[in-house]
Design an enzyme around this catalytic site. Sequence first.
Site, short mmCIF file in Angstrom:
data_model
loop_
_atom_site.label_atom_id
_atom_site.label_comp_id
_atom_site.label_asym_id
_atom_site.label_seq_id
_atom_site.Cartn_x
_atom_site.Cartn_y
_atom_site.Cartn_z
N ASP A 7 0.85 -1.17 0.00
CA ASP A 7 0.00 0.00 0.00
C ASP A 7 0.90 1.24 0.00
O ASP A 7 1.83 1.32 0.82
CB ASP A 7 -0.89 -0.01 1.25
N ASN A 15 -2.27 12.66 -3.61
CA ASN A 15 -3.21 13.14 -4.63
C ASN A 15 -3.71 14.54 -4.31
O ASN A 15 -3.84 15.37 -5.21
CB ASN A 15 -4.40 12.18 -4.75
N HIS A 20 -4.41 14.59 -9.37
CA HIS A 20 -4.65 13.22 -9.83
C HIS A 20 -3.74 12.80 -10.98
O HIS A 20 -3.39 11.62 -11.08
CB HIS A 20 -6.12 13.03 -10.18
N ASP A 24 -1.53 9.51 -10.85
CA ASP A 24 -1.48 8.45 -11.86
C ASP A 24 -0.05 8.13 -12.25
O ASP A 24 0.34 6.97 -12.39
CB ASP A 24 -2.29 8.84 -13.11
N GLU A 50 -4.54 2.27 -4.43
CA GLU A 50 -3.09 2.43 -4.33
C GLU A 50 -2.46 1.19 -3.71
O GLU A 50 -1.40 1.24 -3.11
CB GLU A 50 -2.73 3.68 -3.52
#
Length: 112
Positions: A7, A15, A20, A24, A50
């Site tokens: 994780d 973010n 975003h 990504d 994630e």
Amino acid sequence: MSVILCDIDHFKLYNNSYGHQAGDSCLKQVASAIGKSVRSGELAGRYGGEEFAVVLPDADFKTALSVAERIVSNVRALDIPHKSSKTCNIVTLSCVIATRTVEDGSSLDLLI
């Protein structure tokens, strides 16, 4: 058989801080680092937002720990800045390992 679940630490804060599109890009870089950390016959993929899963078909706990340490090291080596992290100023991962032996008879669902 062993499974490693990874994780990205404080990814929501990442973010929120960088947007975003940067998130990504971060996910792609982390996925690549994880993919480079596993050997032939081992499977790595995105498990959730994630989160990533690594399946090690013939690995005991000690072997899985070695792979998890390699994954963590390879992600840290990316040196992706993370100014909002509560633990480090770069993107890091937390990993957990589950190991199943033929003798324990546990199901694959229980392993996950």
